[in-house]
Motif scaffolding. Structure first.
Motif, PDB file in Angstrom:
ATOM      1  N   LEU A 484      35.311 -17.975 121.735  1.00  0.00           N
ATOM      2  CA  LEU A 484      36.521 -17.793 120.930  1.00  0.00           C
ATOM      3  C   LEU A 484      37.249 -16.536 121.386  1.00  0.00           C
ATOM      4  N   SER A 485      38.567 -16.565 121.309  1.00  0.00           N
ATOM      5  CA  SER A 485      39.387 -15.466 121.810  1.00  0.00           C
ATOM      6  C   SER A 485      39.182 -14.200 120.980  1.00  0.00           C
ATOM      7  N   HIS A 486      39.630 -13.071 121.533  1.00  0.00           N
ATOM      8  CA  HIS A 486      39.495 -11.779 120.857  1.00  0.00           C
ATOM      9  C   HIS A 486      40.611 -11.606 119.832  1.00  0.00           C
ATOM     10  N   ARG A 535      34.970  -8.844 119.576  1.00  0.00           N
ATOM     11  CA  ARG A 535      34.754  -7.937 120.686  1.00  0.00           C
ATOM     12  C   ARG A 535      35.748  -8.229 121.805  1.00  0.00           C
ATOM     13  N   PRO A 536      36.173  -7.209 122.531  1.00  0.00           N
ATOM     14  CA  PRO A 536      37.109  -7.418 123.649  1.00  0.00           C
ATOM     15  C   PRO A 536      36.513  -8.374 124.683  1.00  0.00           C
ATOM     16  N   GLY A 537      37.365  -9.187 125.227  1.00  0.00           N
ATOM     17  CA  GLY A 537      36.914 -10.141 126.235  1.00  0.00           C
ATOM     18  C   GLY A 537      36.481 -11.472 125.683  1.00  0.00           C
ATOM     19  N   GLY A 538      36.402 -11.600 124.341  1.00  0.00           N
ATOM     20  CA  GLY A 538      36.045 -12.888 123.750  1.00  0.00           C
ATOM     21  C   GLY A 538      34.736 -12.841 123.002  1.00  0.00           C
ATOM     22  N   ASN A 539      34.476 -13.884 122.237  1.00  0.00           N
ATOM     23  CA  ASN A 539      33.294 -13.959 121.385  1.00  0.00           C
ATOM     24  C   ASN A 539      32.577 -15.281 121.630  1.00  0.00           C
ATOM     25  N   THR A 569      40.942 -17.347 113.013  1.00  0.00           N
ATOM     26  CA  THR A 569      42.252 -16.793 112.684  1.00  0.00           C
ATOM     27  C   THR A 569      42.123 -15.338 112.267  1.00  0.00           C
ATOM     28  N   ARG A 570      43.254 -14.653 112.291  1.00  0.00           N
ATOM     29  CA  ARG A 570      43.269 -13.259 111.839  1.00  0.00           C
ATOM     30  C   ARG A 570      42.963 -13.180 110.347  1.00  0.00           C
TER      31      ARG A 570
END
Length: 570
Positions: A484-486, A535-539, A569-570
């Protein structure tokens, strides 16, 4: 009527009919209109085509027009506009049959035709205007049946047909039916009474038996009726503890059906003058008027959705128009036509901006669907707010669509696509509120289309996406991962999944290698929501289940969990 009166009535009828054409909506708008249009296409009450009890005669009329008009919505709109054109002469005839003067009757009928909600809904595809038109015809015939046995029998049949459009019309026809029956009994015409009762009952039975037979099965039709009745009883009616107090609802349903304070007050004051004069002079026609429309007004007050009061009030607002016109006659008989003309003109001028908006622009949800169909290739997934479900079923044809719940994040298991929603997005469609906002139910004034790129990247352990008519889903094996995206600094993970029948697996959820939750599944479907640091770079989400099954019939895959919802989502 003398020749001059006949010409006046004809001229006003033609004027009102012409203005009904001005009200013709550019498109369907609301949920119920879409259900009605779907019923013209494929009638089945168990699928809410349309919603119970099925409105069989209204849909039958739409199907008849549909033989000549290709679009289902337009076919129903023709039925509604024709009924709207008939309102003025029908209410005039009823008022005369009740004993009101020509001036009062023609003033009341014209005022009713130009009341804001009556005029606006006369250009839509709702059943309310045809229902009230049929109810007025039935009441007039039944009242005439006090003198004419043929009118009595015909009135019973027409009341049955009116009930075939909307069942509450039986409440409207109850008083005229009792009065006419008493007159026939006093004349010892027992055979006429039995014939009228038999034909009326058979007409209602034929309408709803036809609705049941046309649906999937009769037991399923009855079950749909029970479910709808439970919804009305527990959600729409006074039994709902969240509904405003009955005192407020009485004021809304009976005195404020549209948000025009001065029009409402004027009608209420004139009505009070009429009622007071009737009590002093012992005028029975006003009493009969309230016996006719009172039961409908009370039923609406106690049981119907108050957010749609302007539409539901159409059924009993003939009484408002008649007592208002009668009140003018009480105050100034000589100037009654002038006063009525001023009130009618005021109502028409106030309503016209809403008529113009309704006619000029398609409803925002329809505009959004049309834009999405034009601007996306056929392979694009359309993620649709569930509140627009009937619109999607009617307008999207065989396009792939996934529904999501209002106020819930969009699950993009199916992949990238566009979101069609009420909330603001990339491309927005709005309808000017203005006067239309004051008249109709206050929803569907905004819609949007927004491209969405799925934040989910499927790793090992997943099978390909599969599709049902209204959602996509993926099966996993015993263990699977998703990237999942950061999202800075955290996000909300929403998941919904089901397990194979007969299994009670233990499920472990790991987020970036840390155990989030371990739980035993004891229900067929599970929904979970977690707030998780990103986390940066993805999860990475890793899911493990303790049980898998092989479905058989040539499918050798070990199936663990079936996911139909996953949103990040945020």
């Amino acid at each position: 009527m003398n020749p001059v009166q006949k010409r006046i009535l004809l001229a006003l009828t033609l004027l009102a009919a012409t203005t009904r054409l001005l009200a013709a909506a550019a498109s369907l708008w609301d949920w119920d209109e879409a259900l009605f249009a779907l019923a013209v296409r494929d009638y089945d009450v168990t699928r809410h085509h349309p919603h119970p009890p099925g409105y069989p005669l209204f849909i039958a009329a739409g199907k008849l027009v549909h033989l000549f008009v290709a679009d289902e919505f337009r076919a129903l709109q023709v039925v509604v506009i024709l009924a709207a054109c008939a309102l003025l002469p029908l209410l005039f005839a009823l008022a005369r049959e009740l004993g009101f003067s020509f001036a009062t009757s023609v003033s009341a009928a014209t005022l009713f035709a130009f009341l804001p909600n009556v005029w606006v809904y006369g250009g839509t595809a709702f059943s309310d205007v045809p229902a009230v038109a049929a109810g007025l015809a039935a009441c007039t015939l039944l009242l005439r049946g006090r003198r004419d046995p043929r009118a009595f029998v015909l009135g019973a049949i027409v009341l049955g047909l009116a009930a075939g459009i909307r069942l509450p019309n039986l409440l409207l026809g109850a008083t005229p039916a009792l009065l006419a029956t008493w007159s026939r009994v006093r004349a010892r015409q027992y055979g006429v009474v039995m014939l009228a009762m038999l034909l009326g009952a058979l007409t209602v039975a034929a309408c709803y038996l036809g609705a049941a037979v046309a649906s999937t099965t009769v037991p399923q039709f009855l079950e749909a009726l029970r479910e709808q009745s439970a919804w009305v009883r527990e959600v729409d009616s006074w039994r709902n503890p969240q509904r405003p107090p009955l005192r407020e609802m009485a004021e809304l349903f009976w005195f404020k059906p549209v948000a025009n304070r001065w029009l409402n007050r004027t009608i209420a004051i004139l009505g009070a003058v009429s009622v007071l004069a009737a009590m002093i002079r012992r005028r029975v026609e006003v009493l009969q008027l309230f016996l006719l429309f009172g039961p409908l007004a009370v039923m609406a007050w106690l049981t119907l959705d108050f957010t749609s009061v302007s539409r539901y009030a159409i059924a009993y607002m003939p009484a408002h128009a008649i007592v208002a016109a009668d009140g003018m006659g009480v105050l100034a008989r000589r100037f009654q036509p002038l006063l009525a003309s001023m009130l009618i003109l005021w109502s028409a001028i106030w309503t016209f901006p809403a008529i113009r908006e309704q006619r000029a622009h398609p409803a925002p949800p329809v505009a959004a669907f049309e834009y999405a169909l034009r601007s996306t290739p056929p392979s694009t997934i359309l993620y649709v707010n569930d509140g627009l479900g009937p619109h999607a079923e009617l307008l999207l044809g065989d396009r792939r669509r996934n529904f999501f719940q209002p106020h819930r994040p969009v699950s993009t298991i199916g992949g990238d696509g566009v979101v069609i929603d009420y909330r603001r997005g990339a491309v927005n469609f709005e309808r000017q509120r203005g006067r239309l906002w004051d008249i109709v139910r206050q929803r569907n004034f905004e819609a949007s289309v927004t491209p969405v790129r799925s934040p989910l990247r499927w790793g090992h352990g997943w099978y390909g996406v599969e599709n049902e008519p209204e959602k996509s889903f993926r099966w996993m094996s015993g263990e699977a991962t998703v990237t999942l995206s950061h999202l800075e600094p955290a996000g909300t993970l929403s998941i919904g999944f089901s397990v194979p029948a007969g299994t009670r697996p233990q499920v472990d959820l790991f987020w970036n290698d840390a155990l989030v939750e371990r739980f035993r599944v004891n229900e067929p479907r599970i929904e979970k929501e977690y707030r998780l640091a990103s986390r940066p770079g993805g999860n990475e989400l890793r899911i493990r289940t303790s049980e898998t099954v092989q479905p058989g019939h040539g499918d050798t895959r070990p199936l663990g969990l079936r996911f139909d919802e996953m949103a990040w989502t945020r």
